[in-house]
Design a protein around this motif. Sequence first.
Motif, mmCIF file in Angstrom:
data_model
loop_
_atom_site.group_PDB
_atom_site.id
_atom_site.type_symbol
_atom_site.label_atom_id
_atom_site.label_comp_id
_atom_site.label_asym_id
_atom_site.label_seq_id
_atom_site.Cartn_x
_atom_site.Cartn_y
_atom_site.Cartn_z
ATOM 1 N N PRO A 1 9.038 26.436 -9.705
ATOM 2 C CA PRO A 1 8.386 25.175 -10.061
ATOM 3 C C PRO A 1 8.500 24.169 -8.917
ATOM 4 N N LEU A 2 7.460 23.361 -8.740
ATOM 5 C CA LEU A 2 7.473 22.342 -7.687
ATOM 6 C C LEU A 2 8.348 21.159 -8.063
ATOM 7 N N VAL A 3 8.483 20.913 -9.351
ATOM 8 C CA VAL A 3 9.350 19.838 -9.831
ATOM 9 C C VAL A 3 10.161 20.375 -11.009
ATOM 10 N N LYS A 4 11.307 19.748 -11.239
ATOM 11 C CA LYS A 4 12.146 20.163 -12.356
ATOM 12 C C LYS A 4 11.402 19.910 -13.666
ATOM 13 N N ASN A 5 11.499 20.839 -14.581
ATOM 14 C CA ASN A 5 10.789 20.723 -15.845
ATOM 15 C C ASN A 5 11.721 21.163 -16.972
ATOM 16 N N ASN A 6 11.985 20.263 -17.891
ATOM 17 C CA ASN A 6 12.855 20.573 -19.029
ATOM 18 C C ASN A 6 12.064 20.821 -20.304
ATOM 19 N N PHE A 7 10.743 20.954 -20.184
ATOM 20 C CA PHE A 7 9.904 21.141 -21.363
ATOM 21 C C PHE A 7 10.290 22.424 -22.087
ATOM 22 N N LYS A 8 10.399 22.329 -23.389
ATOM 23 C CA LYS A 8 10.687 23.492 -24.233
ATOM 24 C C LYS A 8 9.631 23.517 -25.322
ATOM 25 N N ALA A 9 8.859 24.588 -25.351
ATOM 26 C CA ALA A 9 7.787 24.694 -26.341
ATOM 27 C C ALA A 9 8.374 24.806 -27.746
ATOM 28 N N ALA B 1 0.843 -1.201 0.000
ATOM 29 C CA ALA B 1 0.000 0.000 0.000
ATOM 30 C C ALA B 1 0.877 1.249 0.000
ATOM 31 N N VAL B 2 0.411 2.253 -0.676
ATOM 32 C CA VAL B 2 1.122 3.525 -0.727
ATOM 33 C C VAL B 2 0.525 4.430 0.339
ATOM 34 N N GLU B 3 1.361 4.979 1.167
ATOM 35 C CA GLU B 3 0.901 5.900 2.205
ATOM 36 C C GLU B 3 0.420 7.192 1.571
ATOM 37 N N ASP B 4 -0.594 7.816 2.179
ATOM 38 C CA ASP B 4 -1.121 9.045 1.589
ATOM 39 C C ASP B 4 -0.121 10.193 1.660
ATOM 40 N N THR B 5 0.881 10.113 2.523
ATOM 41 C CA THR B 5 1.910 11.155 2.564
ATOM 42 C C THR B 5 2.886 11.036 1.401
ATOM 43 N N GLN B 6 2.790 9.933 0.640
ATOM 44 C CA GLN B 6 3.660 9.734 -0.519
ATOM 45 C C GLN B 6 2.988 10.146 -1.820
ATOM 46 N N ILE B 7 1.749 10.604 -1.719
ATOM 47 C CA ILE B 7 0.986 10.975 -2.908
ATOM 48 C C ILE B 7 1.042 12.492 -3.076
ATOM 49 N N GLY B 8 1.296 12.950 -4.260
ATOM 50 C CA GLY B 8 1.290 14.385 -4.523
ATOM 51 C C GLY B 8 2.618 15.043 -4.196
ATOM 52 N N LEU B 9 2.622 16.358 -4.252
ATOM 53 C CA LEU B 9 3.847 17.115 -4.063
ATOM 54 C C LEU B 9 3.976 17.711 -2.664
ATOM 55 N N ARG B 10 2.890 17.715 -1.888
ATOM 56 C CA ARG B 10 2.929 18.337 -0.563
ATOM 57 C C ARG B 10 3.446 17.403 0.515
ATOM 58 N N ASN B 11 3.372 16.079 0.300
ATOM 59 C CA ASN B 11 3.834 15.091 1.273
ATOM 60 C C ASN B 11 3.197 15.275 2.641
ATOM 61 N N VAL B 12 1.886 15.440 2.666
ATOM 62 C CA VAL B 12 1.145 15.581 3.917
ATOM 63 C C VAL B 12 0.050 14.531 3.968
ATOM 64 N N ASN C 1 -3.337 21.631 8.936
ATOM 65 C CA ASN C 1 -2.040 22.300 9.085
ATOM 66 C C ASN C 1 -1.337 22.552 7.761
ATOM 67 N N VAL C 2 -2.030 22.373 6.657
ATOM 68 C CA VAL C 2 -1.420 22.575 5.347
ATOM 69 C C VAL C 2 -1.263 24.065 5.082
ATOM 70 N N LYS C 3 -0.086 24.446 4.693
ATOM 71 C CA LYS C 3 0.187 25.846 4.347
ATOM 72 C C LYS C 3 0.479 25.920 2.860
ATOM 73 N N ASN C 4 -0.245 26.764 2.154
ATOM 74 C CA ASN C 4 0.030 26.961 0.739
ATOM 75 C C ASN C 4 1.285 27.804 0.587
ATOM 76 N N PRO C 5 2.053 27.560 -0.471
ATOM 77 C CA PRO C 5 3.257 28.372 -0.665
ATOM 78 C C PRO C 5 2.886 29.823 -0.938
ATOM 79 N N VAL C 6 3.760 30.721 -0.527
ATOM 80 C CA VAL C 6 3.534 32.141 -0.784
ATOM 81 C C VAL C 6 3.834 32.399 -2.255
ATOM 82 N N ILE C 7 2.871 32.951 -2.953
ATOM 83 C CA ILE C 7 3.035 33.244 -4.378
ATOM 84 C C ILE C 7 2.933 34.747 -4.563
ATOM 85 N N THR C 8 3.899 35.310 -5.252
ATOM 86 C CA THR C 8 3.856 36.723 -5.561
ATOM 87 C C THR C 8 3.243 36.879 -6.942
ATOM 88 N N TRP C 9 1.994 37.328 -6.962
ATOM 89 C CA TRP C 9 1.313 37.530 -8.241
ATOM 90 C C TRP C 9 1.878 38.773 -8.888
#
Length: 178
Positions: free
Chosen positions: A148-156, A30-41, A48-56
């Motif tokens: 970015p939350l994960v490394k991304n090498n995409f080039k349009a 079984a996969v633990e729910d803390t292993q799912i997604g990018l927040r690891n919670v 207790n989840v805190k969203n990252p501070v984003i400067t719009w």
Amino acid sequence: MKKSLQNILLSATAALVLTACNLGTGQNSAVEDTQIGLRNVELKDESNVKNPVITWKGDLPGSNEVYERSYENAPPLIPHSLEGLLPITIESNSCLTCHTPDTAKDMGTIPAPQSHYMYLSTGKKTVELNMERFNCVQCHVPQADAEPLVKNNFKADFRDGEGNRSSNLIDVLNQGIK
């Protein structure tokens, strides 16, 4: 009858083999729910989840840098603040104050493209904005300075020299469909 018995025996054998494989490893698969997604919670309790501070990015419309599209025909990012413009409802859409084709021409803003003035499923053109597309922020989001939350090498890879700044969706929508 014979075929049915064979299927039952085959299914039972497969179930036994799979069970034996899982027992033999000694590990819980079984996969633990803390292993799912990018927040690891823990997903069951998000108190207790805190969203990252984003400067719009964005001040008054027309005063900001316009980011290139992420890929060909991607919805462009909104290069100004949305303060006072939300919520967008079917009865009240502040975006249309500046972005209808006629108004945009006079104001020097980017007009909503022709694809927003037709039913994509039928190709039927409309005079007014297609009300299936009234909620602009469903596709368009404000520009932000966010890591970015994960490394991304995409080039349009834009087929058209203007593809990074404009849409040709209406022209290529049915490309390759016979």
